[in-house]
Design a protein around this motif. Structure first.
Motif, PDB file in Angstrom:
ATOM      1  N   GLY A  78      33.677  40.571  47.084  1.00 37.30           N
ATOM      2  CA  GLY A  78      32.967  41.919  46.904  1.00 37.30           C
ATOM      3  C   GLY A  78      33.424  43.254  46.766  1.00 37.30           C
ATOM      4  O   GLY A  78      33.105  44.011  46.691  1.00 37.30           O
ATOM      5  N   ALA A  79      34.634  43.095  46.103  1.00 38.93           N
ATOM      6  CA  ALA A  79      35.416  44.259  45.779  1.00 38.93           C
ATOM      7  C   ALA A  79      34.338  45.259  44.565  1.00 38.93           C
ATOM      8  O   ALA A  79      34.408  46.349  44.780  1.00 38.93           O
ATOM      9  CB  ALA A  79      36.714  44.010  44.941  1.00 38.93           C
ATOM     10  N   ILE A  80      33.727  44.572  43.879  1.00 40.11           N
ATOM     11  CA  ILE A  80      32.847  45.057  42.672  1.00 40.11           C
ATOM     12  C   ILE A  80      31.482  45.706  43.404  1.00 40.11           C
ATOM     13  O   ILE A  80      30.885  46.246  42.643  1.00 40.11           O
ATOM     14  CB  ILE A  80      32.434  44.060  41.713  1.00 40.11           C
ATOM     15  CG1 ILE A  80      31.985  42.789  42.209  1.00 40.11           C
ATOM     16  CG2 ILE A  80      33.453  43.675  40.555  1.00 40.11           C
ATOM     17  CD1 ILE A  80      30.635  42.715  42.865  1.00 40.11           C
ATOM     18  N   LEU A  81      31.280  45.393  44.773  1.00 38.15           N
ATOM     19  CA  LEU A  81      30.188  46.247  45.104  1.00 38.15           C
ATOM     20  C   LEU A  81      30.402  47.638  45.366  1.00 38.15           C
ATOM     21  O   LEU A  81      29.559  48.497  45.370  1.00 38.15           O
ATOM     22  CB  LEU A  81      30.021  45.775  46.779  1.00 38.15           C
ATOM     23  CG  LEU A  81      29.639  44.350  46.908  1.00 38.15           C
ATOM     24  CD1 LEU A  81      29.517  43.742  48.221  1.00 38.15           C
ATOM     25  CD2 LEU A  81      28.267  43.834  46.283  1.00 38.15           C
ATOM     26  N   ASP A  82      31.495  48.169  45.126  1.00 40.97           N
ATOM     27  CA  ASP A  82      32.050  49.601  45.425  1.00 40.97           C
ATOM     28  C   ASP A  82      31.858  50.322  44.132  1.00 40.97           C
ATOM     29  O   ASP A  82      32.501  49.901  43.271  1.00 40.97           O
ATOM     30  CB  ASP A  82      33.329  50.076  46.126  1.00 40.97           C
ATOM     31  CG  ASP A  82      33.940  51.353  46.318  1.00 40.97           C
ATOM     32  OD1 ASP A  82      33.208  51.781  47.221  1.00 40.97           O
ATOM     33  OD2 ASP A  82      34.433  51.824  45.421  1.00 40.97           O
ATOM     34  N   GLU A  83      31.082  51.220  43.953  1.00 43.42           N
ATOM     35  CA  GLU A  83      30.864  52.054  42.588  1.00 43.42           C
ATOM     36  C   GLU A  83      32.037  52.682  42.212  1.00 43.42           C
ATOM     37  O   GLU A  83      32.497  52.518  40.985  1.00 43.42           O
ATOM     38  CB  GLU A  83      29.638  53.145  42.882  1.00 43.42           C
ATOM     39  CG  GLU A  83      29.502  53.613  41.503  1.00 43.42           C
ATOM     40  CD  GLU A  83      28.203  54.672  41.722  1.00 43.42           C
ATOM     41  OE1 GLU A  83      28.016  55.357  40.940  1.00 43.42           O
ATOM     42  OE2 GLU A  83      27.593  54.750  42.956  1.00 43.42           O
ATOM     43  N   SER A  84      32.985  53.260  42.768  1.00 48.02           N
ATOM     44  CA  SER A  84      34.189  53.803  42.338  1.00 48.02           C
ATOM     45  C   SER A  84      35.065  52.607  41.939  1.00 48.02           C
ATOM     46  O   SER A  84      36.049  52.928  41.095  1.00 48.02           O
ATOM     47  CB  SER A  84      35.065  54.670  43.724  1.00 48.02           C
ATOM     48  OG  SER A  84      35.366  53.734  44.662  1.00 48.02           O
ATOM     49  N   THR A  85      35.153  51.502  42.611  1.00 50.68           N
ATOM     50  CA  THR A  85      36.000  50.453  42.201  1.00 50.68           C
ATOM     51  C   THR A  85      35.605  50.196  40.756  1.00 50.68           C
ATOM     52  O   THR A  85      36.049  49.706  39.954  1.00 50.68           O
ATOM     53  CB  THR A  85      35.923  49.162  43.208  1.00 50.68           C
ATOM     54  OG1 THR A  85      36.404  49.597  44.501  1.00 50.68           O
ATOM     55  CG2 THR A  85      36.757  47.956  42.627  1.00 50.68           C
ATOM     56  N   ARG A  86      34.173  49.951  40.768  1.00 54.50           N
ATOM     57  CA  ARG A  86      33.865  49.498  39.185  1.00 54.50           C
ATOM     58  C   ARG A  86      34.197  50.633  38.216  1.00 54.50           C
ATOM     59  O   ARG A  86      34.433  50.310  37.064  1.00 54.50           O
ATOM     60  CB  ARG A  86      32.244  49.495  39.418  1.00 54.50           C
ATOM     61  CG  ARG A  86      31.745  48.174  40.195  1.00 54.50           C
ATOM     62  CD  ARG A  86      30.313  47.793  40.218  1.00 54.50           C
ATOM     63  NE  ARG A  86      29.249  48.919  40.041  1.00 54.50           N
ATOM     64  CZ  ARG A  86      28.774  49.209  41.276  1.00 54.50           C
ATOM     65  NH1 ARG A  86      29.163  48.429  42.375  1.00 54.50           N
ATOM     66  NH2 ARG A  86      27.916  50.142  41.213  1.00 54.50           N
ATOM     67  N   ALA A  87      34.107  51.721  38.722  1.00 53.98           N
ATOM     68  CA  ALA A  87      34.484  52.773  37.606  1.00 53.98           C
ATOM     69  C   ALA A  87      35.969  52.765  37.304  1.00 53.98           C
ATOM     70  O   ALA A  87      36.373  52.755  36.289  1.00 53.98           O
ATOM     71  CB  ALA A  87      34.244  54.097  38.198  1.00 53.98           C
ATOM     72  N   LEU A  88      36.963  52.395  38.216  1.00 54.69           N
ATOM     73  CA  LEU A  88      38.130  52.336  37.939  1.00 54.69           C
ATOM     74  C   LEU A  88      38.463  51.077  37.004  1.00 54.69           C
ATOM     75  O   LEU A  88      39.585  51.080  36.477  1.00 54.69           O
ATOM     76  CB  LEU A  88      38.974  51.903  39.292  1.00 54.69           C
ATOM     77  CG  LEU A  88      39.144  53.160  40.141  1.00 54.69           C
ATOM     78  CD1 LEU A  88      40.034  52.662  41.534  1.00 54.69           C
ATOM     79  CD2 LEU A  88      40.070  54.204  39.434  1.00 54.69           C
ATOM     80  N   LEU A  89      37.725  50.002  37.147  1.00 52.98           N
ATOM     81  CA  LEU A  89      37.856  48.711  36.428  1.00 52.98           C
ATOM     82  C   LEU A  89      37.449  48.967  34.925  1.00 52.98           C
ATOM     83  O   LEU A  89      37.978  48.025  34.201  1.00 52.98           O
ATOM     84  CB  LEU A  89      36.885  47.666  37.002  1.00 52.98           C
ATOM     85  CG  LEU A  89      37.546  47.015  38.128  1.00 52.98           C
ATOM     86  CD1 LEU A  89      36.345  46.079  38.763  1.00 52.98           C
ATOM     87  CD2 LEU A  89      38.619  46.167  37.958  1.00 52.98           C
ATOM     88  N   ALA A  90      36.766  50.173  34.772  1.00 49.26           N
ATOM     89  CA  ALA A  90      36.163  49.976  33.430  1.00 49.26           C
ATOM     90  C   ALA A  90      37.006  50.040  32.264  1.00 49.26           C
ATOM     91  O   ALA A  90      37.032  49.207  31.067  1.00 49.26           O
ATOM     92  CB  ALA A  90      35.498  51.613  33.205  1.00 49.26           C
ATOM     93  N   PRO A  91      38.259  50.538  32.235  1.00 45.84           N
ATOM     94  CA  PRO A  91      39.397  50.445  31.187  1.00 45.84           C
ATOM     95  C   PRO A  91      40.334  49.190  31.132  1.00 45.84           C
ATOM     96  O   PRO A  91      40.682  48.869  30.012  1.00 45.84           O
ATOM     97  CB  PRO A  91      40.282  51.708  31.274  1.00 45.84           C
ATOM     98  CG  PRO A  91      40.226  51.986  32.828  1.00 45.84           C
ATOM     99  CD  PRO A  91      39.093  51.623  33.147  1.00 45.84           C
ATOM    100  N   HIS A  92      40.028  48.394  31.863  1.00 45.92           N
ATOM    101  CA  HIS A  92      40.593  47.342  32.201  1.00 45.92           C
ATOM    102  C   HIS A  92      40.185  46.024  31.429  1.00 45.92           C
ATOM    103  O   HIS A  92      38.929  45.625  31.521  1.00 45.92           O
ATOM    104  CB  HIS A  92      40.961  46.871  33.613  1.00 45.92           C
ATOM    105  CG  HIS A  92      42.056  47.929  34.229  1.00 45.92           C
ATOM    106  ND1 HIS A  92      43.105  48.009  33.852  1.00 45.92           N
ATOM    107  CD2 HIS A  92      41.671  48.812  34.935  1.00 45.92           C
ATOM    108  CE1 HIS A  92      43.689  49.102  34.532  1.00 45.92           C
ATOM    109  NE2 HIS A  92      42.854  49.803  35.187  1.00 45.92           N
ATOM    110  N   PRO A  93      41.039  44.877  31.130  1.00 50.78           N
ATOM    111  CA  PRO A  93      40.487  43.837  30.803  1.00 50.78           C
ATOM    112  C   PRO A  93      40.021  42.687  31.760  1.00 50.78           C
ATOM    113  O   PRO A  93      40.753  42.022  32.261  1.00 50.78           O
ATOM    114  CB  PRO A  93      41.430  42.972  30.083  1.00 50.78           C
ATOM    115  CG  PRO A  93      42.858  43.772  30.519  1.00 50.78           C
ATOM    116  CD  PRO A  93      42.402  45.047  30.971  1.00 50.78           C
TER     117      PRO A  93
END
Length: 171
Positions: free
Chosen positions: A82-97
């Protein structure tokens, strides 16, 4: 850019831990799981955190665990379902593979079993898994550079598909 070589996302039971460990071995790096980080930091299981303090508290712990791991871990990283439910987490993931490991409901029920400590699947596992996936699928897809289906594949085949999808070579 520093940070994880690969971040694995997907539903519970999809095999993130198994595939993550295989990828780490193949790439000559280390594997880390944010759920394990939370359990270690809190000294208790995730199911107990859910029961004792509720899902919002767990999601706060999870958000911080993901932020920390993205900042300091350079190997293979798996996130809780469920980590991807958080909008700030999704933003942090943007530059990662990020790779989304997907599976269908029958495979999920087979893999997660009905008796395992899965707090979100306690009552009607098939129905609840479908509802969880309906809510989460778009977010998994949003953060992912690649989607790898795990149905009818061995963990080794999935790991190879992840490497192929990201065009990475083994160490």
């Amino acid at each position: 850019m520093t940070g994880p070589q690969i971040v694995l996302v997907g539903p519970m039971g999809v095999g993130k831990s198994t595939v993550g460990a295989l990828l780490a071995e193949r790439l000559g790096t280390v594997y880390r799981d944010t759920d394990a980080d939370i359990v270690a930091a809190q000294g208790r299981e995730i199911a107990d955190i859910f029961v004792d303090e509720g899902e919002p508290h767990f999601r706060d712990l999870e958000r911080e665990a993901v932020r920390t791991a993205l900042a300091e871990h350079e190997g293979i990283l798996a996130l809780g379902g469920g980590a991807i439910l958080d909008e700030s987490t999704r933003a942090l993931l943007a530059p990662h593979p990020v790779v989304y490991l997907s599976m269908d409901v029958e495979e999920a029920v087979k893999r997660t079993g009905l008796n395992v400590a899965r707090p979100l699947l306690a009552v009607n596992p098939r129905k609840q898994w479908r509802e969880l996936m309906d809510a989460r699928r778009q977010f998994y897809a949003e953060v992912a550079r690649a989607v790898v289906a795990t149905d009818d594949r061995t963990p080794e085949e999935v790991a190879q598909a992840v490497l192929d999808a990201l065009e990475l070579k083994e160490a």
